[in-house]
Design a protein around this motif. Structure first.
Motif, PDB file in Angstrom:
ATOM      1  N   MET A 104       0.835  -1.192   0.000  1.00  0.00           N
ATOM      2  CA  MET A 104       0.000   0.000   0.000  1.00  0.00           C
ATOM      3  C   MET A 104       0.872   1.244   0.000  1.00  0.00           C
ATOM      4  SD  MET A 104      -2.820   1.691   0.042  1.00  0.00           S
ATOM      5  CE  MET A 104      -4.064   0.397   0.208  1.00  0.00           C
ATOM      6  N   LYS A 105       0.685   2.114  -0.955  1.00  0.00           N
ATOM      7  CA  LYS A 105       1.382   3.395  -0.958  1.00  0.00           C
ATOM      8  C   LYS A 105       0.711   4.324   0.054  1.00  0.00           C
ATOM      9  CE  LYS A 105       2.754   3.031  -5.811  1.00  0.00           C
ATOM     10  NZ  LYS A 105       2.660   3.655  -7.168  1.00  0.00           N
ATOM     11  N   THR A 106       1.477   5.294   0.532  1.00  0.00           N
ATOM     12  CA  THR A 106       0.941   6.189   1.553  1.00  0.00           C
ATOM     13  C   THR A 106       1.142   7.648   1.155  1.00  0.00           C
ATOM     14  OG1 THR A 106       3.040   6.211   2.795  1.00  0.00           O
ATOM     15  CG2 THR A 106       1.408   4.531   3.396  1.00  0.00           C
ATOM     16  N   ARG A 107       0.352   8.506   1.795  1.00  0.00           N
ATOM     17  CA  ARG A 107       0.481   9.946   1.645  1.00  0.00           C
ATOM     18  C   ARG A 107       0.343  10.567   3.026  1.00  0.00           C
ATOM     19  NH1 ARG A 107      -2.239  11.641  -4.236  1.00  0.00           N
ATOM     20  NH2 ARG A 107      -0.721  10.403  -5.416  1.00  0.00           N
ATOM     21  N   GLN A 108       0.912  11.760   3.199  1.00  0.00           N
ATOM     22  CA  GLN A 108       0.946  12.366   4.521  1.00  0.00           C
ATOM     23  C   GLN A 108      -0.282  13.228   4.776  1.00  0.00           C
ATOM     24  OE1 GLN A 108       4.711  13.961   5.544  1.00  0.00           O
ATOM     25  NE2 GLN A 108       4.131  14.426   7.650  1.00  0.00           N
ATOM     26  N   LEU A 109      -0.785  13.096   5.994  1.00  0.00           N
ATOM     27  CA  LEU A 109      -1.968  13.847   6.409  1.00  0.00           C
ATOM     28  C   LEU A 109      -1.517  15.161   7.033  1.00  0.00           C
ATOM     29  CD1 LEU A 109      -4.985  13.076   6.214  1.00  0.00           C
ATOM     30  CD2 LEU A 109      -4.865  12.352   8.586  1.00  0.00           C
ATOM     31  N   GLY A 110      -1.162  16.116   6.175  1.00  0.00           N
ATOM     32  CA  GLY A 110      -0.679  17.402   6.656  1.00  0.00           C
ATOM     33  C   GLY A 110       0.811  17.378   6.952  1.00  0.00           C
ATOM     34  N   HIS A 111       1.381  18.567   7.210  1.00  0.00           N
ATOM     35  CA  HIS A 111       2.821  18.694   7.464  1.00  0.00           C
ATOM     36  C   HIS A 111       3.292  17.802   8.596  1.00  0.00           C
ATOM     37  CE1 HIS A 111       4.734  21.299   4.728  1.00  0.00           C
ATOM     38  NE2 HIS A 111       4.219  22.455   5.135  1.00  0.00           N
ATOM     39  N   HIS A 112       2.528  17.770   9.687  1.00  0.00           N
ATOM     40  CA  HIS A 112       2.965  17.079  10.894  1.00  0.00           C
ATOM     41  C   HIS A 112       2.104  15.859  11.215  1.00  0.00           C
ATOM     42  CE1 HIS A 112       5.543  20.517  11.468  1.00  0.00           C
ATOM     43  NE2 HIS A 112       4.501  21.328  11.441  1.00  0.00           N
ATOM     44  N   GLY A 113       1.246  15.473  10.298  1.00  0.00           N
ATOM     45  CA  GLY A 113       0.370  14.346  10.548  1.00  0.00           C
ATOM     46  C   GLY A 113       0.992  13.022  10.135  1.00  0.00           C
ATOM     47  N   PRO A 114       0.259  11.942  10.358  1.00  0.00           N
ATOM     48  CA  PRO A 114       0.759  10.610  10.017  1.00  0.00           C
ATOM     49  C   PRO A 114       0.675  10.346   8.521  1.00  0.00           C
ATOM     50  CG  PRO A 114      -1.500  10.472  10.767  1.00  0.00           C
ATOM     51  CD  PRO A 114      -1.095  11.917  10.919  1.00  0.00           C
ATOM     52  N   ARG A 115       1.345   9.319   8.085  1.00  0.00           N
ATOM     53  CA  ARG A 115       1.177   8.828   6.719  1.00  0.00           C
ATOM     54  C   ARG A 115       0.043   7.811   6.734  1.00  0.00           C
ATOM     55  NH1 ARG A 115       4.847  10.760   3.288  1.00  0.00           N
ATOM     56  NH2 ARG A 115       4.139   9.339   1.658  1.00  0.00           N
ATOM     57  N   VAL A 116      -0.876   7.962   5.792  1.00  0.00           N
ATOM     58  CA  VAL A 116      -2.038   7.074   5.699  1.00  0.00           C
ATOM     59  C   VAL A 116      -2.083   6.476   4.296  1.00  0.00           C
ATOM     60  CG1 VAL A 116      -3.320   8.414   7.408  1.00  0.00           C
ATOM     61  CG2 VAL A 116      -3.576   8.954   4.980  1.00  0.00           C
ATOM     62  N   SER A 117      -2.930   5.507   4.101  1.00  0.00           N
ATOM     63  CA  SER A 117      -3.061   4.883   2.784  1.00  0.00           C
ATOM     64  C   SER A 117      -3.438   5.920   1.733  1.00  0.00           C
ATOM     65  CB  SER A 117      -4.112   3.768   2.819  1.00  0.00           C
ATOM     66  OG  SER A 117      -5.340   4.233   3.351  1.00  0.00           O
ATOM     67  N   SER A 118      -2.876   5.778   0.541  1.00  0.00           N
ATOM     68  CA  SER A 118      -3.108   6.762  -0.528  1.00  0.00           C
ATOM     69  C   SER A 118      -4.574   6.852  -0.925  1.00  0.00           C
ATOM     70  CB  SER A 118      -2.278   6.400  -1.762  1.00  0.00           C
ATOM     71  OG  SER A 118      -0.906   6.515  -1.482  1.00  0.00           O
ATOM     72  N   ILE A 119      -5.315   5.798  -0.717  1.00  0.00           N
ATOM     73  CA  ILE A 119      -6.764   5.790  -0.909  1.00  0.00           C
ATOM     74  C   ILE A 119      -7.406   5.368   0.410  1.00  0.00           C
ATOM     75  CG2 ILE A 119      -8.678   4.565  -2.013  1.00  0.00           C
ATOM     76  CD1 ILE A 119      -7.160   4.539  -4.588  1.00  0.00           C
ATOM     77  N   GLY A 120      -8.339   6.170   0.890  1.00  0.00           N
ATOM     78  CA  GLY A 120      -9.069   5.821   2.092  1.00  0.00           C
ATOM     79  C   GLY A 120     -10.411   5.192   1.738  1.00  0.00           C
ATOM     80  N   LEU A 121     -11.233   4.992   2.741  1.00  0.00           N
ATOM     81  CA  LEU A 121     -12.555   4.406   2.534  1.00  0.00           C
ATOM     82  C   LEU A 121     -13.621   5.319   3.115  1.00  0.00           C
ATOM     83  CD1 LEU A 121     -14.378   2.077   1.623  1.00  0.00           C
ATOM     84  CD2 LEU A 121     -13.959   0.970   3.830  1.00  0.00           C
ATOM     85  N   GLY A 122     -14.498   5.834   2.244  1.00  0.00           N
ATOM     86  CA  GLY A 122     -15.661   6.586   2.684  1.00  0.00           C
ATOM     87  C   GLY A 122     -16.767   5.624   3.081  1.00  0.00           C
ATOM     88  N   CYS A 123     -17.262   5.759   4.302  1.00  0.00           N
ATOM     89  CA  CYS A 123     -18.170   4.741   4.855  1.00  0.00           C
ATOM     90  C   CYS A 123     -19.639   5.149   4.856  1.00  0.00           C
ATOM     91  CB  CYS A 123     -17.733   4.402   6.278  1.00  0.00           C
ATOM     92  SG  CYS A 123     -16.044   3.756   6.380  1.00  0.00           S
ATOM     93  N   MET A 124     -19.965   6.366   4.432  1.00  0.00           N
ATOM     94  CA  MET A 124     -21.327   6.874   4.511  1.00  0.00           C
ATOM     95  C   MET A 124     -22.353   5.915   3.920  1.00  0.00           C
ATOM     96  SD  MET A 124     -22.925  10.337   2.771  1.00  0.00           S
ATOM     97  CE  MET A 124     -23.037   9.572   1.136  1.00  0.00           C
ATOM     98  N   GLY A 125     -22.106   5.446   2.698  1.00  0.00           N
ATOM     99  CA  GLY A 125     -23.083   4.640   1.982  1.00  0.00           C
ATOM    100  C   GLY A 125     -23.358   3.289   2.594  1.00  0.00           C
TER     101      GLY A 125
END
Length: 331
Positions: free
Chosen positions: A1-22
């Motif tokens: 899984m590739k990752t991207r950073q959640l803001g300058h000082h945030g964690p690295r998270v998966s490059s694609i997340g999961l929207g759970c609304m539906g």
């Protein structure tokens, strides 16, 4: 899984997340809860770490679903929820509440339903025009100090509002609708502001509420309780005009051996390393297809071809929302 950073000082998270609304709301009440839970578990297996919900989804039932499904699996999950949109008995009516006392009340409800002591990311869902954003963000900053929230964000805010909020407490993320057919963040300064300030941009509805998947064939395909029946882009005349655009996406995708969904998500991912799409689904096979889009590579020529389809006066027929919901957007 590739990752991207959640803001300058945030964690690295998966490059694609999961929207759970539906999984709980809006698209149909005929939701298979077991498949939704299986989809959440499969997301973890695939390396998805960013899960997005809100207290108004259901209302409340989506947070409860995630709380049950992710019980005992909290480590390594970046759990995001939102507050500030208030439901009423009218399915189209929404209220907005950004008062500091409501912020403190809302977080406790979300933590209880999600069965967790803290949220990794907490968003103001919509801007309250009656409450200065500085007051709302100040209350959210107190939640960070109290250990109830790790990072804060804001949703559907203007560039000016983002700057005002960020000056009170650093924002890790801004969430707005963004896809091939919803390009407002490119034109209103939001994408540029996030890039300049080092804020992650979380793109919801990156598949156009399912339209960009190419699977929808008729405005009559929706269940009676599916909210898309009243969405302007899905109304009969607009639906047919927009369907012609999607057919062109499908043709380009087929030429690359991709699904239309994968091509559309690949386009979003290509718009910047600070952008994290959160396509929503409640079925495992769609989830697996979406996650595979992380590996999609698009040439400048292919990106230009996709832009050409959707950019231009009147290219996309219909507003993003009906009038009452559009009125809740900031700026």
């Amino acid at each position: 899984m590739k990752t991207r950073q959640l803001g300058h000082h945030g964690p690295r998270v998966s490059s694609i997340g999961l929207g759970c609304m539906g999984m709980s709301d809006f698209y149909t009440t005929g939701v298979d809860g077991r498949e939704a839970v299986a989809t959440l578990h499969r997301a973890l297996e695939l390396g998805v770490t960013l899960f997005d919900t809100a207290d108004m989804y259901g209302p409340h039932t989506n947070e409860e679903l995630l709380g049950r499904a992710l019980r005992g699996k909290r480590d390594g999950i970046y759990l995001a929820s939102k507050f500030g949109l208030v439901r009423s008995s009218d399915p189209h009516a929404r209220g907005v509440n950004g008062r500091p006392e409501y912020v403190r009340q809302a977080i406790d409800g979300s933590l209880k339903r999600l069965e967790t002591d803290y949220l990794d990311l907490y968003y103001q869902h919509r801007i309250d025009p009656e409450v200065p954003v500085e007051e709302t963000i100040g209350a959210m900053a107190e939640l960070v100090k109290a250990g109830k929230v790790r990072h804060i964000g804001i949703s559907e805010a203007s560039a000016q509002t983002i700057q005002r909020a960020h000056a009170v407490h650093p924002l890790a993320a801004v969430q707005s609708e963004y896809s091939l057919w919803s390009r407002d963040p490119e034109h209103n300064g939001v994408l540029d502001t996030c890039r300049r300030l080092g804020i992650a941009f979380v793109a919801y509805s990156p598949l156009g509420r399912g339209f960009l998947t190419g699977a929808l064939k008729s405005a009559q395909d929706f269940a009676a309780d599916d909210y898309r029946r009243s969405n302007p882009r899905f109304e009969a005349d607009n639906f047919n005009r927009n369907l012609a655009l999607v057919e062109r996406v499908k043709a380009l995708a087929a030429a690359k051996g991709l699904s239309a969904s994968q091509l559309a998500l690949g386009w979003v991912l290509a718009q910047g390393e600070h952008i994290i799409p959160i396509p929503g689904t409640k079925q495992r096979h769609y989830l697996e297809s979406n996650v595979a889009a992380i590996g999609v590579e698009l040439s400048l020529g292919e990106l230009a071809q996709l832009d050409e389809i959707f950019i231009g006066e009147g290219a996309v027929a219909g507003d993003r929302y009906h009038a009452q919901t559009m009125s809740l957007l900031d700026g």
